[in-house]
Scaffold this motif. Structure first.
Motif, PDB file in Angstrom:
ATOM      1  N   UNK A  12       0.805  -1.218   0.000  1.00 29.38           N
ATOM      2  CA  UNK A  12       0.000   0.000   0.000  1.00 29.38           C
ATOM      3  C   UNK A  12       0.836   1.265   0.000  1.00 29.38           C
ATOM      4  N   UNK A  13       2.161   1.129  -0.062  1.00 35.12           N
ATOM      5  CA  UNK A  13       3.009   2.308  -0.034  1.00 35.12           C
ATOM      6  C   UNK A  13       2.790   3.126  -1.293  1.00 35.12           C
ATOM      7  N   UNK A  14       3.200   4.397  -1.242  1.00 36.31           N
ATOM      8  CA  UNK A  14       2.636   5.441  -2.066  1.00 36.31           C
ATOM      9  C   UNK A  14       3.128   5.467  -3.505  1.00 36.31           C
ATOM     10  N   UNK A  15       2.436   4.731  -4.390  1.00 35.60           N
ATOM     11  CA  UNK A  15       2.573   4.950  -5.822  1.00 35.60           C
ATOM     12  C   UNK A  15       3.812   4.419  -6.472  1.00 35.60           C
ATOM     13  N   UNK A  16       4.568   3.501  -5.807  1.00 33.16           N
ATOM     14  CA  UNK A  16       5.783   3.002  -6.412  1.00 33.16           C
ATOM     15  C   UNK A  16       5.629   1.502  -6.639  1.00 33.16           C
ATOM     16  N   UNK A  17       6.100   1.026  -7.765  1.00 33.94           N
ATOM     17  CA  UNK A  17       5.862  -0.361  -8.130  1.00 33.94           C
ATOM     18  C   UNK A  17       6.705  -1.313  -7.304  1.00 33.94           C
ATOM     19  N   UNK A  18       6.384  -2.603  -7.364  1.00 35.66           N
ATOM     20  CA  UNK A  18       6.970  -3.623  -6.519  1.00 35.66           C
ATOM     21  C   UNK A  18       8.499  -3.660  -6.541  1.00 35.66           C
ATOM     22  N   UNK A  19       9.203  -3.495  -7.686  1.00 39.31           N
ATOM     23  CA  UNK A  19      10.657  -3.652  -7.692  1.00 39.31           C
ATOM     24  C   UNK A  19      11.384  -2.743  -6.719  1.00 39.31           C
ATOM     25  N   UNK A  43     -10.322   2.749  -0.427  1.00 34.95           N
ATOM     26  CA  UNK A  43     -10.504   2.689   1.021  1.00 34.95           C
ATOM     27  C   UNK A  43      -9.172   2.384   1.700  1.00 34.95           C
ATOM     28  N   UNK A  44      -8.879   3.107   2.775  1.00 32.87           N
ATOM     29  CA  UNK A  44      -7.624   2.916   3.486  1.00 32.87           C
ATOM     30  C   UNK A  44      -6.436   3.544   2.800  1.00 32.87           C
ATOM     31  N   UNK A  45      -6.680   4.490   1.886  1.00 31.72           N
ATOM     32  CA  UNK A  45      -5.602   5.132   1.135  1.00 31.72           C
ATOM     33  C   UNK A  45      -4.701   5.948   2.057  1.00 31.72           C
ATOM     34  N   UNK A  46      -3.454   6.196   1.637  1.00 33.05           N
ATOM     35  CA  UNK A  46      -2.517   6.953   2.468  1.00 33.05           C
ATOM     36  C   UNK A  46      -3.007   8.360   2.772  1.00 33.05           C
ATOM     37  N   UNK A  47      -2.891   8.737   4.037  1.00 30.18           N
ATOM     38  CA  UNK A  47      -3.201  10.085   4.501  1.00 30.18           C
ATOM     39  C   UNK A  47      -2.049  10.543   5.387  1.00 30.18           C
ATOM     40  N   UNK A  48      -1.494  11.707   5.089  1.00 27.20           N
ATOM     41  CA  UNK A  48      -0.328  12.178   5.829  1.00 27.20           C
ATOM     42  C   UNK A  48      -0.516  13.627   6.235  1.00 27.20           C
ATOM     43  N   UNK A  49      -0.183  13.930   7.483  1.00 28.08           N
ATOM     44  CA  UNK A  49      -0.198  15.301   7.981  1.00 28.08           C
ATOM     45  C   UNK A  49       1.160  15.607   8.619  1.00 28.08           C
ATOM     46  N   UNK A  50       1.592  16.848   8.479  1.00 29.50           N
ATOM     47  CA  UNK A  50       2.873  17.235   9.066  1.00 29.50           C
ATOM     48  C   UNK A  50       2.789  18.655   9.621  1.00 29.50           C
ATOM     49  N   UNK A  61      -1.748   4.435   6.624  1.00 34.38           N
ATOM     50  CA  UNK A  61      -2.001   3.658   5.420  1.00 34.38           C
ATOM     51  C   UNK A  61      -2.774   2.417   5.834  1.00 34.38           C
ATOM     52  N   UNK A  62      -4.048   2.363   5.498  1.00 32.15           N
ATOM     53  CA  UNK A  62      -4.851   1.213   5.878  1.00 32.15           C
ATOM     54  C   UNK A  62      -4.857   1.017   7.382  1.00 32.15           C
ATOM     55  N   UNK A  63      -4.500  -0.180   7.861  1.00 34.77           N
ATOM     56  CA  UNK A  63      -4.533  -0.454   9.299  1.00 34.77           C
ATOM     57  C   UNK A  63      -3.291   0.015  10.042  1.00 34.77           C
ATOM     58  N   UNK A  89       4.203   3.471  16.493  1.00 39.48           N
ATOM     59  CA  UNK A  89       3.663   2.636  15.425  1.00 39.48           C
ATOM     60  C   UNK A  89       2.450   1.862  15.934  1.00 39.48           C
ATOM     61  N   UNK A  90       1.397   1.806  15.128  1.00 41.23           N
ATOM     62  CA  UNK A  90       0.187   1.080  15.497  1.00 41.23           C
ATOM     63  C   UNK A  90      -0.314   0.275  14.306  1.00 41.23           C
ATOM     64  N   UNK A  91      -0.721  -0.973  14.559  1.00 37.31           N
ATOM     65  CA  UNK A  91      -1.405  -1.797  13.562  1.00 37.31           C
ATOM     66  C   UNK A  91      -2.759  -2.174  14.139  1.00 37.31           C
ATOM     67  N   UNK A  92      -3.832  -1.689  13.518  1.00 37.46           N
ATOM     68  CA  UNK A  92      -5.193  -1.919  13.995  1.00 37.46           C
ATOM     69  C   UNK A  92      -5.852  -2.997  13.135  1.00 37.46           C
ATOM     70  N   UNK A  93      -5.904  -4.225  13.654  1.00 36.97           N
ATOM     71  CA  UNK A  93      -6.424  -5.348  12.880  1.00 36.97           C
ATOM     72  C   UNK A  93      -7.931  -5.257  12.655  1.00 36.97           C
ATOM     73  N   UNK A  94      -8.622  -4.460  13.461  1.00 32.75           N
ATOM     74  CA  UNK A  94     -10.074  -4.345  13.295  1.00 32.75           C
ATOM     75  C   UNK A  94     -10.448  -3.670  11.985  1.00 32.75           C
ATOM     76  N   UNK A  95      -9.499  -2.990  11.344  1.00 36.43           N
ATOM     77  CA  UNK A  95      -9.768  -2.323  10.080  1.00 36.43           C
ATOM     78  C   UNK A  95      -9.684  -3.274   8.887  1.00 36.43           C
ATOM     79  N   UNK A  96      -9.210  -4.498   9.107  1.00 33.23           N
ATOM     80  CA  UNK A  96      -9.067  -5.451   8.015  1.00 33.23           C
ATOM     81  C   UNK A  96     -10.361  -6.221   7.792  1.00 33.23           C
TER      82      UNK A  96
END
Length: 318
Positions: A17-24, A69-76, A98-100, A134-141
């Motif tokens: 889900x990282x922002x717009x860069x392909x797998x390689x 849904x779950x798209x990246x949102x960033x604030x600074x 990003x997502x969960x 860092x947080x991973x919220x499994x309820x969002x999956x």
């Protein structure tokens, strides 16, 4: 599902889900990305802190892949001030979701500034001390097996102290910086060390128009270096507009194999104390490389200038 499989799944999900860069070269985009980085150098380079003779406050909001849904949102948020001729201090906050997964970084930034010549060329050495939550919220999956206990557990949390360094060579019309804002890697989010090289300046064309080229290179071990390139037309130091694109150094331009994107930047000095900037990445020019979702970024920069007689401070574009 075992803990090992679960951890591997989450890491893959975060990378995918990282922002717009392909797998390689996914790993190169683990840190939050900003299209308007040239207004917010402090987030990636602590040596930028105190490069202005006044208090500066910068607010940024980045929304990406709006239709997903779950798209990246960033604030600074960054605040900096030059407390003496040589010492700049500030704070910076970045929240990246990003997502969960959610990463919130709070930093204290320090810059030590040295005059190099009579033409006001300066060198700043920077130090960043931060703590990342860092947080991973499994309820969002949304899982196929609702009874899978691996994904109905409470959110996992982790925090760690980190350090960053950088240098910044600059005057009123030029800048060059190199930094690694987070030197310590983190296994919880599989985050690797990133390096940033930034450079740019102002080129005077006539009394009304200037060109402002900007380059950012972002590198991480084992991946292709990514770069961001933009060039604006600035009218009477009040309005600016121009194209922007991001790709890998290996491929030079965005393509189906390298991904990246095309976009545009515009901005205006609202007055001597406030500037507003906007960056857009849309379907136009990107559909041929597989990008069909829009992204928007807005930056508001506020300058708190003390009242000083017979001194006029012009708004800066970087």
């Amino acid at each position: 599902m075992s803990k090992k499989i679960k951890s591997t799944f989450i890491k893959f999900l975060m990378l995918w889900t990282i922002q717009g860069i392909s797998i390689p070269f996914l790993y190169s985009q683990q840190e939050a990305n900003f299209s308007l980085y040239m207004f917010n150098h402090q987030v990636i380079n602590p040596a930028y802190t105190g490069t202005h003779d006044y208090t500066q406050i910068t607010l940024v909001n980045h929304s990406q892949w709006l239709q997903i849904e779950g798209a990246p949102q960033t604030q600074a948020l960054s605040i900096s001030n030059l407390f003496s001729d040589k010492v700049g201090l500030g704070v910076s906050l970045v929240n990246d979701q990003i997502g969960p997964t959610q990463k919130t970084n709070a930093s204290i930034d320090f810059g030590y500034h040295l005059n190099l010549n009579k033409q006001n060329l300066k060198l700043s050495l920077g130090l960043k001390v931060s703590n990342r939550f860092n947080t991973i919220d499994y309820s969002m999956l949304n899982v196929l097996e609702q009874t899978d206990l691996s994904f109905v557990s409470q959110a996992e949390n982790n925090s760690h102290l980190n350090f960053g360094v950088g240098f910044y060579l600059y005057n009123k019309r030029f800048y060059l910086g190199l930094a690694s804002p987070f030197l310590l890697e983190n296994d919880f989010t599989n985050t690797k060390r990133n390096y940033y090289l930034i450079l740019g300046g102002l080129i005077r064309l006539n009394d009304s128009f200037e060109l402002k080229p900007s380059l950012l290179f972002q590198s991480i071990e084992g991946t292709n270096t990514v770069y961001d390139n933009s060039i604006w037309i600035v009218f009477k130091n009040q309005f600016w507009i121009g194209p922007q694109y991001r790709s890998s150094v290996k491929n030079i331009l965005p393509s189906p194999s390298s991904s990246g994107h095309f976009g545009a930047i515009a901005g205006v000095h609202l007055n001597k104390s406030m500037s507003l900037g906007y960056a857009y990445q849309g379907k136009v020019g990107n559909q041929s490389i597989g990008i069909t979702n829009t992204s928007h970024e807005i930056v508001l920069r506020i300058r708190l200038v003390p009242n000083q007689r017979n001194i006029v401070i012009s708004p800066r574009i970087f």
